[in-house]
Write a protein that holds these residues in place. Structure first.
Motif, PDB file in Angstrom:
ATOM      1  N   ARG A 116       0.896 -10.542   5.766  1.00 36.24           N
ATOM      2  CA  ARG A 116       0.939 -11.947   5.387  1.00 36.24           C
ATOM      3  C   ARG A 116      -0.223 -12.333   4.479  1.00 36.24           C
ATOM      4  NH1 ARG A 116       1.606 -15.571  10.395  1.00 36.24           N
ATOM      5  NH2 ARG A 116       2.447 -17.015   8.853  1.00 36.24           N
ATOM      6  N   HIS A 117      -1.425 -11.762   4.692  1.00 43.86           N
ATOM      7  CA  HIS A 117      -2.530 -12.126   3.794  1.00 43.86           C
ATOM      8  C   HIS A 117      -2.594 -11.256   2.541  1.00 43.86           C
ATOM      9  CE1 HIS A 117      -5.067  -8.785   5.127  1.00 43.86           C
ATOM     10  NE2 HIS A 117      -5.160  -9.254   6.357  1.00 43.86           N
ATOM     11  N   GLY A 118      -1.865 -10.144   2.520  1.00 44.99           N
ATOM     12  CA  GLY A 118      -1.693  -9.390   1.287  1.00 44.99           C
ATOM     13  C   GLY A 118      -2.759  -8.365   0.965  1.00 44.99           C
ATOM     14  N   VAL A 119      -3.851  -8.347   1.697  1.00 42.38           N
ATOM     15  CA  VAL A 119      -4.906  -7.357   1.439  1.00 42.38           C
ATOM     16  C   VAL A 119      -4.579  -6.140   2.294  1.00 42.38           C
ATOM     17  CG1 VAL A 119      -7.384  -6.879   1.470  1.00 42.38           C
ATOM     18  CG2 VAL A 119      -6.556  -9.181   0.930  1.00 42.38           C
ATOM     19  N   VAL A 120      -3.881  -5.185   1.717  1.00 43.07           N
ATOM     20  CA  VAL A 120      -3.343  -4.070   2.490  1.00 43.07           C
ATOM     21  C   VAL A 120      -4.259  -2.857   2.524  1.00 43.07           C
ATOM     22  CG1 VAL A 120      -0.960  -4.781   2.104  1.00 43.07           C
ATOM     23  CG2 VAL A 120      -2.043  -3.204   0.488  1.00 43.07           C
ATOM     24  N   GLU A 121      -5.227  -2.810   1.623  1.00 48.07           N
ATOM     25  CA  GLU A 121      -6.200  -1.716   1.565  1.00 48.07           C
ATOM     26  C   GLU A 121      -7.382  -2.187   0.741  1.00 48.07           C
ATOM     27  OE1 GLU A 121      -7.053   0.978   2.754  1.00 48.07           O
ATOM     28  OE2 GLU A 121      -5.346   1.764   3.858  1.00 48.07           O
ATOM     29  N   ASN A 122      -8.405  -1.360   0.629  1.00 48.86           N
ATOM     30  CA  ASN A 122      -9.487  -1.674  -0.306  1.00 48.86           C
ATOM     31  C   ASN A 122      -8.970  -1.662  -1.743  1.00 48.86           C
ATOM     32  OD1 ASN A 122     -11.419  -1.971   1.685  1.00 48.86           O
ATOM     33  ND2 ASN A 122     -12.111   0.152   1.553  1.00 48.86           N
ATOM     34  N   ALA A 123      -7.995  -0.804  -1.996  1.00 43.19           N
ATOM     35  CA  ALA A 123      -7.334  -0.746  -3.297  1.00 43.19           C
ATOM     36  C   ALA A 123      -5.894  -0.318  -3.061  1.00 43.19           C
ATOM     37  CB  ALA A 123      -8.040   0.220  -4.239  1.00 43.19           C
ATOM     38  N   TRP A 124      -5.018  -0.768  -3.910  1.00 46.87           N
ATOM     39  CA  TRP A 124      -3.606  -0.420  -3.774  1.00 46.87           C
ATOM     40  C   TRP A 124      -2.995  -0.272  -5.166  1.00 46.87           C
ATOM     41  CZ3 TRP A 124      -5.568  -5.149  -1.962  1.00 46.87           C
ATOM     42  CH2 TRP A 124      -5.298  -6.263  -2.762  1.00 46.87           C
ATOM     43  N   TRP A 125      -1.719   0.093  -5.203  1.00 46.83           N
ATOM     44  CA  TRP A 125      -0.994   0.270  -6.462  1.00 46.83           C
ATOM     45  C   TRP A 125       0.069  -0.802  -6.608  1.00 46.83           C
ATOM     46  CZ3 TRP A 125      -2.514   4.059  -9.863  1.00 46.83           C
ATOM     47  CH2 TRP A 125      -3.371   5.042  -9.354  1.00 46.83           C
ATOM     48  N   GLU A 126       0.194  -1.321  -7.843  1.00 48.14           N
ATOM     49  CA  GLU A 126       1.244  -2.287  -8.161  1.00 48.14           C
ATOM     50  C   GLU A 126       1.985  -1.818  -9.414  1.00 48.14           C
ATOM     51  OE1 GLU A 126      -0.223  -6.256  -8.576  1.00 48.14           O
ATOM     52  OE2 GLU A 126      -1.199  -6.286  -6.605  1.00 48.14           O
ATOM     53  N   ARG A 131       4.881   1.637 -15.169  1.00 49.78           N
ATOM     54  CA  ARG A 131       3.646   2.285 -14.745  1.00 49.78           C
ATOM     55  C   ARG A 131       3.157   1.716 -13.422  1.00 49.78           C
ATOM     56  NH1 ARG A 131      -0.072   0.340 -17.583  1.00 49.78           N
ATOM     57  NH2 ARG A 131      -1.670   1.929 -17.104  1.00 49.78           N
ATOM     58  N   TRP A 132       2.398   2.544 -12.720  1.00 52.21           N
ATOM     59  CA  TRP A 132       1.683   2.081 -11.544  1.00 52.21           C
ATOM     60  C   TRP A 132       0.250   1.769 -11.947  1.00 52.21           C
ATOM     61  CZ3 TRP A 132       3.856   0.738  -7.128  1.00 52.21           C
ATOM     62  CH2 TRP A 132       5.075   1.302  -6.743  1.00 52.21           C
ATOM     63  N   VAL A 133      -0.261   0.621 -11.530  1.00 51.59           N
ATOM     64  CA  VAL A 133      -1.621   0.194 -11.848  1.00 51.59           C
ATOM     65  C   VAL A 133      -2.418   0.072 -10.551  1.00 51.59           C
ATOM     66  CG1 VAL A 133      -3.052  -1.625 -12.852  1.00 51.59           C
ATOM     67  CG2 VAL A 133      -0.837  -1.051 -13.891  1.00 51.59           C
ATOM     68  N   TYR A 458       2.954  -5.072   2.535  1.00 50.96           N
ATOM     69  CA  TYR A 458       3.112  -6.311   1.759  1.00 50.96           C
ATOM     70  C   TYR A 458       3.891  -5.952   0.504  1.00 50.96           C
ATOM     71  CZ  TYR A 458       1.962 -10.805  -0.377  1.00 50.96           C
ATOM     72  OH  TYR A 458       2.036 -12.052  -0.940  1.00 50.96           O
ATOM     73  N   PRO A 459       5.032  -6.598   0.245  1.00 47.02           N
ATOM     74  CA  PRO A 459       5.900  -6.218  -0.881  1.00 47.02           C
ATOM     75  C   PRO A 459       5.147  -6.172  -2.210  1.00 47.02           C
ATOM     76  CG  PRO A 459       6.996  -7.815   0.528  1.00 47.02           C
ATOM     77  CD  PRO A 459       5.581  -7.725   1.019  1.00 47.02           C
ATOM     78  N   GLY A 460       5.325  -5.064  -2.918  1.00 47.91           N
ATOM     79  CA  GLY A 460       4.724  -4.918  -4.241  1.00 47.91           C
ATOM     80  C   GLY A 460       3.327  -4.343  -4.232  1.00 47.91           C
ATOM     81  N   ARG A 461       2.731  -4.144  -3.050  1.00 48.69           N
ATOM     82  CA  ARG A 461       1.388  -3.579  -2.946  1.00 48.69           C
ATOM     83  C   ARG A 461       1.452  -2.311  -2.108  1.00 48.69           C
ATOM     84  NH1 ARG A 461      -2.497  -9.006  -2.227  1.00 48.69           N
ATOM     85  NH2 ARG A 461      -1.845  -9.955  -4.203  1.00 48.69           N
ATOM     86  N   GLU A 462       1.227  -1.178  -2.737  1.00 47.15           N
ATOM     87  CA  GLU A 462       1.402   0.113  -2.078  1.00 47.15           C
ATOM     88  C   GLU A 462       0.038   0.753  -1.837  1.00 47.15           C
ATOM     89  OE1 GLU A 462       4.223   0.420  -1.091  1.00 47.15           O
ATOM     90  OE2 GLU A 462       5.533  -0.630  -2.482  1.00 47.15           O
ATOM     91  N   GLY A 463      -0.361   0.846  -0.568  1.00 40.76           N
ATOM     92  CA  GLY A 463      -1.708   1.287  -0.251  1.00 40.76           C
ATOM     93  C   GLY A 463      -1.842   2.703   0.250  1.00 40.76           C
TER      94      GLY A 463
END
Length: 551
Positions: A116-126, A131-133, A458-463
């Motif tokens: 729900r808050h969207g912070v799924v890792e220290n860094a993630w891929w979108e 491309r993945w960023v 969290y949809p769109g954030r792959e950690g």
């Protein structure tokens, strides 16, 4: 010097027993059996005290809860006072699988889980087109670091929920928000989206910095701090152990092959031997000194901003980073970590005493917690008969090969490719379970580990390592995927078990063994203590043992 506390033997026995086994594959979390406590789990009738004028959130990065019990007899300062005068929820934990710094701070401050808050890792891929960023949790290219425009911009724009600091400002626009940490994410997420006084230490420039998201120039008091206080720390270039001989047995050997990236791993640690010219602050930022400097900065904030000095309720977050940095290099049971925690105990005691003087005893409330725990190094686990393993280069190559196969298959059928990858991963001996994200999101989780993983999506954030392929993996308990040191990030109890200790007016002291206490309970509990309204859709609840508690 004696560190012994009269009640420490009984307390240590209870607290040391808090280390629970990994979560069973059921929906029931482990519960620590406890003897008769000073309080029970039902809050007694208490008079409602005057509302505090300052709320202080103390987050000790990587402070696994059982470490407080393991060394209970040694505490004489802040840890001693918090345990004795506060309400310590000894079974508290993070209730999500992605146990990293940014995630933990965001959950503590918002009262909701990562999904729900969207912070799924220290860094993630979108995804950005095809491309993945890679996205850092606090990155913001629309702002810059004040005074250092070449450094990357920082803001809370990736945090998708409001936090306690925002609820406080909604209740009273005159409330002052202040936050400081040795790490940017430790300062940013606790302040949520407020434009308060938010600072973190940047070793590349050797000072506390902020971004133009918050302000355009440093205040005079901050410049004065760096001119007068910072030089005292620059003069100290040797980290020596202060652990007394009577406490030496509480830690492991002073050196091990896996410590400190295979470099010098014994006391004393000298900048002259381990640092390079012009990199003093990078060396300093790996020592206990940075926590002491951070607390000094926090005291300066309290004084300069007059926090808690009027009827308006203010908020101060202090995130202390060095237990994490030292823990990663040397491990939670190392001599270095014991030395660090003894120093921090003393410094926290001085800080709490400072609050008594600067704000007034009984006029401030504090909560101590941690963003995550830590796993004991595999070598230590094996020595006591537990399974522990560091993945080899060949094993990492095997997983990378499976990812490449899945990527090729995904061009034809992404769902089938994810299913095949999950099945292949489950055949590997160091992987305990694998799910497709579709399974986790569309099917009611059948066991508690699945619940924890679901809460971290969290949809769109792959950690995760396999998240871009649509798969989430639970490694075996005790596995690390790097060569030296130790870490965290798993759904196991050692990574999720953290202290939650509330202390101040309206709080009933005692050791509380309640089951189901989670870090998402911290923000709503603080809101209740401060008499402010919190969103009604939080994942957390107000804990027992505080005035007006509903449960």
């Amino acid at each position: 010097m004696s560190f012994r506390h009269p009640a420490s033997a009984a307390i240590a026995l209870l607290l040391a027993g808090c280390t629970a086994p990994p979560l069973p594959e059921s929906s029931t979390p482990p519960v620590v059996a406890a003897p008769v406590l000073p309080t029970d789990t039902t809050a007694p009738a208490i008079a409602t005290p005057a509302r505090p004028t300052l709320a202080v959130m103390l987050v000790v990065d990587q402070l696994r809860s059982d470490l407080l019990g393991r060394h209970d007899s040694l505490w004489t300062g802040g840890f001693r006072r918090l345990i004795d005068e506060g309400r310590y929820y000894i079974n508290a934990s993070h209730a999500h699988s992605s146990t990293s710094t940014a995630v933990g701070h965001a959950s503590l401050s918002t009262g909701v889980h990562p999904f729900r808050h969207g912070v799924v890792e220290n860094a993630w891929w979108e995804r950005s087109g095809r491309r993945w960023v890679r996205v850092e949790n606090i990155d913001d290219s629309t702002v810059t670091i004040v005074g250092f425009p070449k450094l990357g911009g920082v803001s809370p724009r990736h945090l998708m929920r409001s936090g306690l600091a925002e609820w406080l400002l909604a209740a009273d626009s005159g409330s002052r928000i202040a936050s400081v940490s040795g790490k940017d994410r430790g300062a940013v997420h606790p302040a949520a989206h407020t434009k308060g006084q938010v600072y973190w230490f940047d070793a590349s420039v050797g000072r506390f910095v902020t971004s133009t998201y918050y302000r355009d120039a440093y205040p005079e008091w901050a410049d004065r701090f760096h001119e007068t206080v910072l030089p005292r720390y620059a003069a100290d270039s040797v980290w020596e152990s202060l652990v007394p001989a009577s406490a030496r047995a509480a830690a492991g050997p002073d050196t091990a092959a896996w410590e400190n990236y295979g470099e010098r791993s014994w006391f004393p640690h000298r900048f002259a031997e381990q640092g390079r010219r012009g990199e003093f602050w990078s060396w300093f930022a790996q020592t206990p000194g940075l926590d002491a400097l951070t607390l000094d900065f926090a005291e300066t904030m309290v004084t300069s901003l007059a926090l808690g000095r009027d009827e308006t309720v203010d908020f101060l977050n202090v995130s202390l980073s060095q237990a994490d940095r030292i823990g990663h290099r040397f491990g939670p049971r190392s001599l270095e970590q014991l030395d660090n925690l003894l120093r921090l105990d003393r410094e926290l005691g001085e800080f709490l005493a400072f609050l008594d003087t600067a704000v007034g005893r009984g006029k401030w409330v504090a909560v101590l917690s941690a963003d995550h725990g830590v796993v004991d190094p595999p070598e230590e686990r094996r020595a006591r008969g537990d399974w522990g393993h560091r993945t080899t280069k060949a094993e990492l190559a095997t997983m990378d090969s499976l990812i490449r196969v899945a990527n090729r298959r995904a061009a034809r059928d992404a769902d089938a490719a994810a299913t095949a990858l999950a099945e292949a991963l489950e055949e590997l001996p160091w992987i305990a379970d694998a799910w497709t994200q579709e399974e986790l999101l569309k099917t009611a989780p059948a066991d508690s580990f699945a619940v924890l993983f679901r809460r971290s999506l969290y949809p769109g954030r792959e950690g995760g390592r396999f998240s871009r392929q649509g798969v989430e993996v639970r490694y075996r308990e005790g596995l690390l995927t790097y060569e030296h040191g130790t870490g965290h990030g798993s759904p196991y109890w050692y990574d999720r078990h953290v202290p939650i200790v509330f202390m101040g007016p309206g709080i009933v002291p005692g050791l509380d063994p309640s089951a189901g206490v989670e870090t998402v309970d911290v923000a709503p509990t603080l809101a209740a203590l401060l008499g402010i309204e919190a969103p009604d859709d939080l994942d957390g609840d107000v804990l027992v043992g505080v005035a007006g508690s509903p449960r």
